[in-house]
Motif scaffolding. Structure first.
Motif, PDB file in Angstrom:
ATOM      1  N   CYS A   6     -34.444 -27.767  -5.958  1.00 35.11           N
ATOM      2  CA  CYS A   6     -33.586 -27.349  -5.079  1.00 35.11           C
ATOM      3  C   CYS A   6     -33.235 -25.836  -5.112  1.00 35.11           C
ATOM      4  N   GLY A   7     -33.650 -25.128  -4.081  1.00 39.21           N
ATOM      5  CA  GLY A   7     -33.540 -23.750  -4.070  1.00 39.21           C
ATOM      6  C   GLY A   7     -34.677 -23.155  -3.390  1.00 39.21           C
ATOM      7  N   PHE A   8     -34.812 -21.652  -3.658  1.00 43.40           N
ATOM      8  CA  PHE A   8     -35.934 -20.959  -2.708  1.00 43.40           C
ATOM      9  C   PHE A   8     -37.071 -21.066  -3.491  1.00 43.40           C
ATOM     10  N   VAL A   9     -38.107 -20.801  -2.890  1.00 44.80           N
ATOM     11  CA  VAL A   9     -39.503 -20.999  -3.565  1.00 44.80           C
ATOM     12  C   VAL A   9     -39.433 -19.880  -4.988  1.00 44.80           C
ATOM     13  N   THR A  10     -38.796 -18.750  -4.860  1.00 43.89           N
ATOM     14  CA  THR A  10     -38.798 -18.003  -5.947  1.00 43.89           C
ATOM     15  C   THR A  10     -38.589 -18.362  -7.108  1.00 43.89           C
ATOM     16  N   GLY A  11     -37.640 -19.443  -6.875  1.00 44.96           N
ATOM     17  CA  GLY A  11     -37.152 -20.257  -8.309  1.00 44.96           C
ATOM     18  C   GLY A  11     -38.337 -20.891  -8.778  1.00 44.96           C
ATOM     19  N   LEU A  12     -39.317 -21.466  -8.001  1.00 44.15           N
ATOM     20  CA  LEU A  12     -40.610 -22.031  -8.750  1.00 44.15           C
ATOM     21  C   LEU A  12     -41.293 -21.116  -9.551  1.00 44.15           C
TER      22      LEU A  12
END
Length: 258
Positions: free
Chosen positions: A164-170
């Motif tokens: 849950c969040g933006f791809v930058t979190g991945l």
């Protein structure tokens, strides 16, 4: 310019479609990150072409993924096999090949996933595909990346699928998991996502390339309608580059982040 006959034009999900053209002249030269400029024949009231990232090339078949967002893409979605479109391509600067021993990490937002797929064929080793989307309804092409041997991780803004969040979190998770990993990042997606990705990768001293596309008119560098800012030795610290011929792929070191 060539006339490309439509072989298949099907809905992937929601407003997303995949169209396949017979286009051997383009397929023989295409690289990941390049694009084609499409004009729907016999629709001369739509004088501007539409740029689409090259999704795949298999033998003589060119595949494009697009979303219906206006009159042009609506008309494209209504074309049946046998229809012919005027195609220009492959155009622009594509992604470079990953160096041996370096893990490619493909970071995409929405249907930016289409632009990075050919890297799964260009890269000598398998890697990771990190996809960000607004919701599960906008998650595309993950099966294709898994079949290509890539580890797939998904982030959605609303948490309906994956992280849950933006791809930058991945990306942050990956770098925390493997702080000594040797990666090369490839990004394509909405401009705010790419700027956030650029800041993050620079903070972690990670190399990469970003596909910074923009609204295009001519597609060949003549009209200067698609300019983007790149770093330059000027008083402002930046200069304009044409996304259609100087890009759309730019090395991370040259990307100007405001």
């Amino acid at each position: 310019m060539i006339n490309g006959e439509i072989l298949e034009n099907n809905r992937l999900k929601g407003d997303y479609f995949l169209v396949r053209f017979h286009a051997p002249e383009i397929c023989s030269k295409a690289r990941a990150g390049q694009f084609v400029h499409v004009r729907i024949n016999d629709h001369y009231d739509r004088i501007l072409r539409r740029p689409f990232s090259i999704h795949n090339c298999e033998n003589d078949t060119l595949s494009l993924v697009y979303k219906v967002v206006g009159h042009g893409t609506r008309e494209l979605s209504e074309l049946a096999p046998g229809a012919v479109c005027d195609l220009m391509g492959p155009l622009g600067v594509g992604f470079s090949d990953p160096a041996p021993g370096v893990t490619p990490v493909l970071v995409a937002g929405g249907y930016g996933a289409a632009a990075t797929y050919l890297l799964t064929k260009q890269a000598p080793q398998r890697g990771l595909f990190l996809l960000g989307a607004r919701s599960e309804r906008d998650v595309l092409l993950t099966d294709e990346y898994e079949k290509a041997g890539y580890e797939v991780r998904v982030a959605t803004n609303d948490g309906s699928m994956g992280y849950c969040g933006f791809v930058t979190g991945l990306v942050e998770q990956l770098l925390a998991e493997k702080p000594d990993g040797k990666f090369f990042f490839y990004g394509c997606g909405p401009h705010p996502m790419l700027m956030a990705l650029a800041k993050l990768l620079r903070a972690h001293h990670q190399p990469g390339e970003l596909s910074i596309d923009h609204l295009m008119c001519c597609g060949i560098g003549a009209c200067f309608a698609c300019v983007v800012k790149v770093k330059a030795d000027t008083p402002e610290g930046w200069a304009y580059a044409r996304a259609c011929v100087d890009g759309p792929v730019f090395n991370l070191d040259s990307v100007y982040v405001e």
